[in-house]
Every structure is written in C-alpha cells, then in structure tokens.
Design an enzyme around this catalytic site. Structure first.
Site, PDB file in Angstrom:
ATOM      1  N   LYS A   1       0.841  -1.205   0.000  1.00  0.00           N
ATOM      2  CA  LYS A   1       0.000   0.000   0.000  1.00  0.00           C
ATOM      3  C   LYS A   1       0.880   1.262   0.000  1.00  0.00           C
ATOM      4  CE  LYS A   1      -1.753   1.729   4.029  1.00  0.00           C
ATOM      5  NZ  LYS A   1      -1.519   3.168   4.179  1.00  0.00           N
ATOM      6  N   ASN A   2       1.875   1.288   0.883  1.00  0.00           N
ATOM      7  CA  ASN A   2       2.657   2.510   1.038  1.00  0.00           C
ATOM      8  C   ASN A   2       3.608   2.778  -0.125  1.00  0.00           C
ATOM      9  OD1 ASN A   2       1.341   2.981   3.384  1.00  0.00           O
ATOM     10  ND2 ASN A   2       3.083   2.603   4.736  1.00  0.00           N
TER      11      ASN A   2
ATOM     12  N   ARG B   1      -4.082  10.639   4.371  1.00  0.00           N
ATOM     13  CA  ARG B   1      -2.988  11.597   4.361  1.00  0.00           C
ATOM     14  C   ARG B   1      -2.137  11.492   3.088  1.00  0.00           C
ATOM     15  NH1 ARG B   1       0.493  14.413   7.874  1.00  0.00           N
ATOM     16  NH2 ARG B   1       2.680  14.058   7.438  1.00  0.00           N
TER      17      ARG B   1
ATOM     18  N   CYS C   1      -4.839   8.640   9.618  1.00  0.00           N
ATOM     19  CA  CYS C   1      -4.977   8.043  10.947  1.00  0.00           C
ATOM     20  C   CYS C   1      -4.818   9.109  12.025  1.00  0.00           C
ATOM     21  CB  CYS C   1      -3.880   7.000  11.157  1.00  0.00           C
ATOM     22  SG  CYS C   1      -4.189   5.446  10.334  1.00  0.00           S
TER      23      CYS C   1
ATOM     24  N   ARG D   1       1.053  15.071  12.928  1.00  0.00           N
ATOM     25  CA  ARG D   1       1.548  14.771  11.574  1.00  0.00           C
ATOM     26  C   ARG D   1       1.540  15.983  10.646  1.00  0.00           C
ATOM     27  NH1 ARG D   1      -0.793   8.941   9.812  1.00  0.00           N
ATOM     28  NH2 ARG D   1       1.139   8.799   8.664  1.00  0.00           N
ATOM     29  N   PRO D   2       2.374  16.981  10.944  1.00  0.00           N
ATOM     30  CA  PRO D   2       2.416  18.165  10.082  1.00  0.00           C
ATOM     31  C   PRO D   2       3.050  17.870   8.722  1.00  0.00           C
ATOM     32  CG  PRO D   2       4.104  18.301  11.784  1.00  0.00           C
ATOM     33  CD  PRO D   2       3.336  17.050  12.051  1.00  0.00           C
ATOM     34  N   VAL D   3       2.970  18.858   7.823  1.00  0.00           N
ATOM     35  CA  VAL D   3       3.559  18.693   6.483  1.00  0.00           C
ATOM     36  C   VAL D   3       4.587  19.799   6.212  1.00  0.00           C
ATOM     37  CG1 VAL D   3       1.688  17.393   5.392  1.00  0.00           C
ATOM     38  CG2 VAL D   3       1.550  19.891   5.500  1.00  0.00           C
ATOM     39  N   ASP D   4       5.098  20.394   7.296  1.00  0.00           N
ATOM     40  CA  ASP D   4       6.011  21.536   7.136  1.00  0.00           C
ATOM     41  C   ASP D   4       7.228  21.207   6.274  1.00  0.00           C
ATOM     42  OD1 ASP D   4       6.477  19.872   9.442  1.00  0.00           O
ATOM     43  OD2 ASP D   4       8.134  21.205   9.957  1.00  0.00           O
TER      44      ASP D   4
ATOM     45  N   ASP E   1       4.964   1.071  11.994  1.00  0.00           N
ATOM     46  CA  ASP E   1       3.766   0.388  11.498  1.00  0.00           C
ATOM     47  C   ASP E   1       3.653  -1.061  11.991  1.00  0.00           C
ATOM     48  OD1 ASP E   1       2.994   2.653  10.207  1.00  0.00           O
ATOM     49  OD2 ASP E   1       3.437   1.950   8.176  1.00  0.00           O
TER      50      ASP E   1
ATOM     51  N   ARG F   1      -8.487  -0.309   5.153  1.00  0.00           N
ATOM     52  CA  ARG F   1      -7.615   0.672   4.504  1.00  0.00           C
ATOM     53  C   ARG F   1      -6.265   0.048   4.151  1.00  0.00           C
ATOM     54  NH1 ARG F   1      -6.416   5.707   7.793  1.00  0.00           N
ATOM     55  NH2 ARG F   1      -5.069   5.881   5.999  1.00  0.00           N
TER      56      ARG F   1
HETATM   57  C1  UD1 Z   1       4.471   7.068   6.164  1.00  0.00           C
HETATM   58  C2  UD1 Z   1       3.608   5.835   6.030  1.00  0.00           C
HETATM   59  C3  UD1 Z   1       3.106   5.405   7.401  1.00  0.00           C
HETATM   60  C4  UD1 Z   1       4.271   5.233   8.355  1.00  0.00           C
HETATM   61  C5  UD1 Z   1       5.157   6.468   8.379  1.00  0.00           C
HETATM   62  C6  UD1 Z   1       6.424   6.295   9.201  1.00  0.00           C
HETATM   63  C7  UD1 Z   1       2.635   6.030   3.825  1.00  0.00           C
HETATM   64  C8  UD1 Z   1       1.424   6.257   3.003  1.00  0.00           C
HETATM   65  N1  UD1 Z   1       2.500   6.113   5.160  1.00  0.00           N
HETATM   66  O1  UD1 Z   1       3.633   8.093   6.683  1.00  0.00           O
HETATM   67  O2  UD1 Z   1       2.407   4.168   7.245  1.00  0.00           O
HETATM   68  O3  UD1 Z   1       3.764   5.031   9.659  1.00  0.00           O
HETATM   69  O4  UD1 Z   1       5.562   6.808   7.034  1.00  0.00           O
HETATM   70  O5  UD1 Z   1       7.152   5.202   8.762  1.00  0.00           O
HETATM   71  O6  UD1 Z   1       3.706   5.722   3.320  1.00  0.00           O
HETATM   72  N2  UD1 Z   1       6.645  15.049  10.160  1.00  0.00           N
HETATM   73  C9  UD1 Z   1       6.821  16.394  10.391  1.00  0.00           C
HETATM   74  N3  UD1 Z   1       6.796  17.248   9.328  1.00  0.00           N
HETATM   75  C10 UD1 Z   1       6.577  16.830   8.056  1.00  0.00           C
HETATM   76  C11 UD1 Z   1       6.406  15.443   7.826  1.00  0.00           C
HETATM   77  C12 UD1 Z   1       6.439  14.569   8.897  1.00  0.00           C
HETATM   78  O7  UD1 Z   1       7.011  16.814  11.541  1.00  0.00           O
HETATM   79  O8  UD1 Z   1       6.549  17.672   7.140  1.00  0.00           O
HETATM   80  C13 UD1 Z   1       6.701  14.091  11.294  1.00  0.00           C
HETATM   81  C14 UD1 Z   1       5.404  13.340  11.502  1.00  0.00           C
HETATM   82  O9  UD1 Z   1       4.512  14.073  12.297  1.00  0.00           O
HETATM   83  C15 UD1 Z   1       5.879  12.088  12.175  1.00  0.00           C
HETATM   84  C16 UD1 Z   1       7.253  11.838  11.532  1.00  0.00           C
HETATM   85  O10 UD1 Z   1       7.628  13.070  10.965  1.00  0.00           O
HETATM   86  O11 UD1 Z   1       6.054  12.284  13.556  1.00  0.00           O
HETATM   87  C17 UD1 Z   1       7.271  10.765  10.446  1.00  0.00           C
HETATM   88  O12 UD1 Z   1       6.253  11.045   9.500  1.00  0.00           O
HETATM   89  P1  UD1 Z   1       6.370  10.608   7.974  1.00  0.00           P
HETATM   90  O13 UD1 Z   1       7.585   9.775   7.799  1.00  0.00           O
HETATM   91  O14 UD1 Z   1       6.227  11.808   7.122  1.00  0.00           O
HETATM   92  O15 UD1 Z   1       5.095   9.693   7.818  1.00  0.00           O
HETATM   93  P2  UD1 Z   1       4.111   9.614   6.590  1.00  0.00           P
HETATM   94  O16 UD1 Z   1       4.846   9.819   5.314  1.00  0.00           O
HETATM   95  O17 UD1 Z   1       2.907  10.430   6.859  1.00  0.00           O
END
Ligand code: UD1
Length: 420
Positions: free
Chosen positions: A22-23, A93, A117, A122-125, A307, A400
């Site tokens: 999936k990922n 997300r 979830c 989980r920010p996107v900064d 995960d 999912r």
């Molecule tokens: C992906 C996976 C998810 C997995 C996670 C960590 C997919 C679709 N999902 O989620 O199953 O649990 O990786 O292995 O592939 N963060 C920030 N700023 C950002 C981005 C992330 O602070 O801009 C933080 C998040 O809040 C979190 C950490 O970084 O604490 C890791 O998140 P991230 O690796 O981005 O997870 P996802 O890509 O959302």
C-alpha cells in the site's frame, strides 16, 4: 458497519501470498501525474486507500482504467483541475502526495491539508519547506495548501529537519521535473522510497541514491510512460508472521521480500521463532512454543517500523516475561493499549511514548474497537491468541491497509468472519 468475529486459541498454519505494498502504491499512483503518457501499475493491492487515490486521480481529470487482474493504467493527459479537495484528502494523508507532482508538472496546485490516521499531529512543514526551496510559492489558507511555480521548479540542495517518508517522496517527485540537479538531504531510506525512485526512473527520470540519506535527482523536461510492478507489502507480511507467532503456529509467506523485513525478523527470532527465507519467501515456525517477551523501539528504516509496533505489542501481551515498547515516530500511537487490555492483557502506559507489557499466559475474548489502521491489526492478533470469540468493531480501519484479511486468515485456519 462491518465487524470481525474471531474465535481464537487455535494455532495458525499454512501458506499465504503477500499483496503489493500500500505505502508504495500510493506515491507511485501520485507519481503518474508527472507524465502525459499512459503508466501501467501492477501488483497494486485491492484496498480502500488505493481506491481513494484512484478517485483523486480521476477527480483531477486523469483517465484511470483497472483491468480484471487489478492492474491500474493511468493517463494524466489532460487534467481538468489542479485542486485536491478536502473530502478526498481528509480520509487519507497520502493524498497530499499529489502536491509535488502537480506543482512540478503544471506550475500550480491546491491541496487540502491532510487527515489520515489519528496518530498525532503529523504536520507537512517539511514538504512545504522543500517545495519552497525548489522555488515554489506556498501559502496555506482556508485549510488548503496553495503552491505556485509558474516558471517551473529549479533544482537545489534541500535539507529536511527530520526524516519523513512522505516528505522525501513528495520532493523526489517534484525534483524529477525541476530544472537542473536537486540534492535531497536527510532522506527517509524506507524500501518504499527505493520503489518510488525505481518507478520514476522507469518513466525516464534520473534519480540516484534512493535508499540512502542523500538522493540526487537530475531534473528532466518531461517523463514518458511505462509499466511498473509494485514491491510486496512488508507490513502485511510482518503482520501475518506475528499472527502465526502469537498463536504458536507456523506460516510460509510467498511473494515477499525478506530483505525489507530485517528488524522485524530479528525480533521474531528473539521471541523464539524459527525463521528461514529465500529470495521471495519466508517461513516462520514457533514449534508450538509460547513466545518470549522482546523489547521494541521504533525508528526510521532500517530500524523497527512504527507500522509494526502495535502488532508486536499484541505478541508481547501473551509472551513469557516483560517487555518495554518505545514509540519514537508518532506521539499518539498507543490507542490499541486500552483495547488489548480489555482482552486481559497487562500493559501499562508511561507517557505518550513508552509502554511496559507484562506478558500473560492467556487472553480472553471481549468486544473491542479498532481505532486506527495498525492498531486494528494488533487487535486481530490478540483476538486470534485469546480464548473465546472476540468481536472487533470499526474494521473499516483495517480495510484501509489489509487486503481481504478474513480470507487470508481463514486460509491459515483462523476462525474469522466478517459480520455486518
Ligand atoms: C508514512 C507511512 C506510514 C508510516 C510512516 C512512518 C505512507 C502512506 N504512510 O507516513 O504508514 O507510519 O511513514 O514510517 O507511506 N513530520 C513532520 N513534518 C513533516 C512530515 C512529517 O514533523 O513535514 C513528522 C510526523 O509528524 C511524524 C514523523 O515526521 O512524527 C514521520 O512522518 P512521515 O515519515 O512523514 O510519515 P508519513 O509519510 O505520513
């Protein structure tokens, strides 16, 4: 609302084919927006999240055809709009991964801030900071990220403040069409990143170093079409291995990549499992023994995956001894603890990131509720190990991420039924 009814206490035995990841499928489907030519994606799992991404591509105006073998062909020749609406992004997300491809290819995009979830803020900064470094103008208003780069993106050095899987993926895709060279630093090294890099290269991109912490991308004017087979799902594979271990059973997984499961296989061996593997198969046998408690600490790949944390907690719940589980990736990923305890487990929470699991000889069935994707699979494992019939409510979370979970468990002899 569908529920799972699981009568536990019997060891699982048998063989299973592991689905596509999936990922990996989700970013790859987003990546099809980078070219106007048709792209064929095979081995995509039949999952709700994948359907959501396909719906999003369709809503943007891409033509999507799915054949009887569930191969997905996407042709993003003439997109009607560059806006990913809240209704689709809020449920998943990973929808946010269309941002990088859209800005890179069309110079503009509006993508709703993501949901997914409920496992922390989980920010996107980092995604946005990286796109800005590549020359995009980014504003966040009314719950939407609006990004513009009318003259295209320009390659540069991007330093991510933390390791993010989605951030790395969004920026890899954006950089594939930027002018000149991009060097992404502090990248995630997950196997799904490697798969995405290989996929982009199939379309004519020049991505190098994927799987290491520095990825170098030579931007291209355009990418072409192609065909790509998605890697096997390491989380699904790990979940069935743990389920077999928790029931003192045995399992042979096929169409799996053991190399991507290193940390999980090591912990399972420490729990007492006999494990053998070849290029695309893994066998696990508990030889009827009760598992031993094993400490777990999650970290980015190649560390133990977040995960798989919940599933291993379920294993520890019926293991011999006491184990500590530290969650270092997400700040709210222990929602399964209360529910596993309803089955008679003895798990104490110490703040948001540590749990101490005192292994119990037996668990007992009880009604429980799924709270997020991986948490729900830990309830399935605990229920399979528990005496009696457990009902798990809200299993849409499971759908999912796990393809036909009840059928796959039935194949291993599990007494699992979907009821509505
Ligand atoms: C992906 C996976 C998810 C997995 C996670 C960590 C997919 C679709 N999902 O989620 O199953 O649990 O990786 O292995 O592939 N963060 C920030 N700023 C950002 C981005 C992330 O602070 O801009 C933080 C998040 O809040 C979190 C950490 O970084 O604490 C890791 O998140 P991230 O690796 O981005 O997870 P996802 O890509 O959302």
């Amino acid at each position: 609302m569908d529920k799972l009814s699981i009568t536990g206490g019997q060891p699982l035995h048998g063989r299973l084919r592991v689905s596509g990841a999936k990922n990996s499928t989700l970013p790859i489907l987003a990546g099809t927006l980078l070219t106007e030519e048709p792209v064929l994606v095979s081995n995509a799992p039949h999952l709700h999240d994948v359907t959501t991404m396909i719906e999003l591509l369709g809503c943007l105006g891409a033509e999507v055809v799915i054949d009887e073998k569930l191969n997905v062909e996407v042709c993003a020749r003439s997109l009607g709009q560059l806006r990913a609406p809240y209704e689709l992004v809020k449920t998943m997300r990973a929808s946010f991964l269309v941002l990088g491809p859209l800005v890179a290819k069309y110079g503009a995009a509006e993508v709703s801030l993501p949901g997914g979830c409920a496992i922390g803020s989980r920010p996107v900064d980092q995604h946005l900071k990286g796109l800005e470094a590549l020359g995009a103008q980014v504003v966040v208003t009314d719950g939407y990220v609006k990004a513009q780069a009318p003259n295209g993106l320009v390659g540069t050095d991007v330093y991510m403040d933390l390791v993010t899987v989605g951030g790395t993926e969004n920026l890899m895709m954006a950089a594939a069409l930027a002018r000149g060279e991009t060097r992404l630093h502090n990248c995630a090294r997950e196997p799904e990143i490697v798969d995405l890099g290989n996929f982009l290269n199939t379309l004519g991109a020049e991505v190098d170093g994927h799987g290491t912490s520095t990825i170098v991308i030579q931007g291209k004017d355009k990418l072409h079409g192609g065909a790509f087979r998605v890697m096997p799902d390491r989380v699904e594979a790990g979940t069935y291995l743990i389920a077999a271990a928790a029931t003192r059973g045995s399992v042979r997984l096929e169409d799996v990549d053991p190399e991507t499961l290193g940390a999980v296989l090591e912990k399972l061996q420490m729990a007492g499992a006999e494990i053998t593997y070849g290029e695309d198969w893994i066998e696990l046998d508990m030889l009827g023994r009760r598992p031993l408690a094993v400490d777990i600490e999650t970290s980015p790949y190649p560390g133990f995956p977040t995960d798989m944390q919940a599933q291993f907690m379920a294993l520890n719940a019926i293991a011999e001894g006491t184990a500590t589980i530290s969650e270092n990736i997400f700040e709210n990923r222990f929602m399964h603890v209360q529910e596993i305890n309803r089955l008679g487990a003895n798990i104490e929470l110490h703040g948001h990131s540590m749990a101490v699991v005192h292994g119990m000889k037996d668990l007992r069935a009880a009604p429980v509720m799924a709270t997020d994707l991986r948490a729900s699979s830990s309830l399935v494992i605990a229920a399979l190990a528990a005496e009696g019939t457990t009902t798990i409510d809200r299993i849409y979370h499971i759908d999912r991420g796990y393809e036909t979970i009840e059928e796959k468990l039935q194949q291993l002899g599990g007494a699992v039924q979907r009821i509505s």
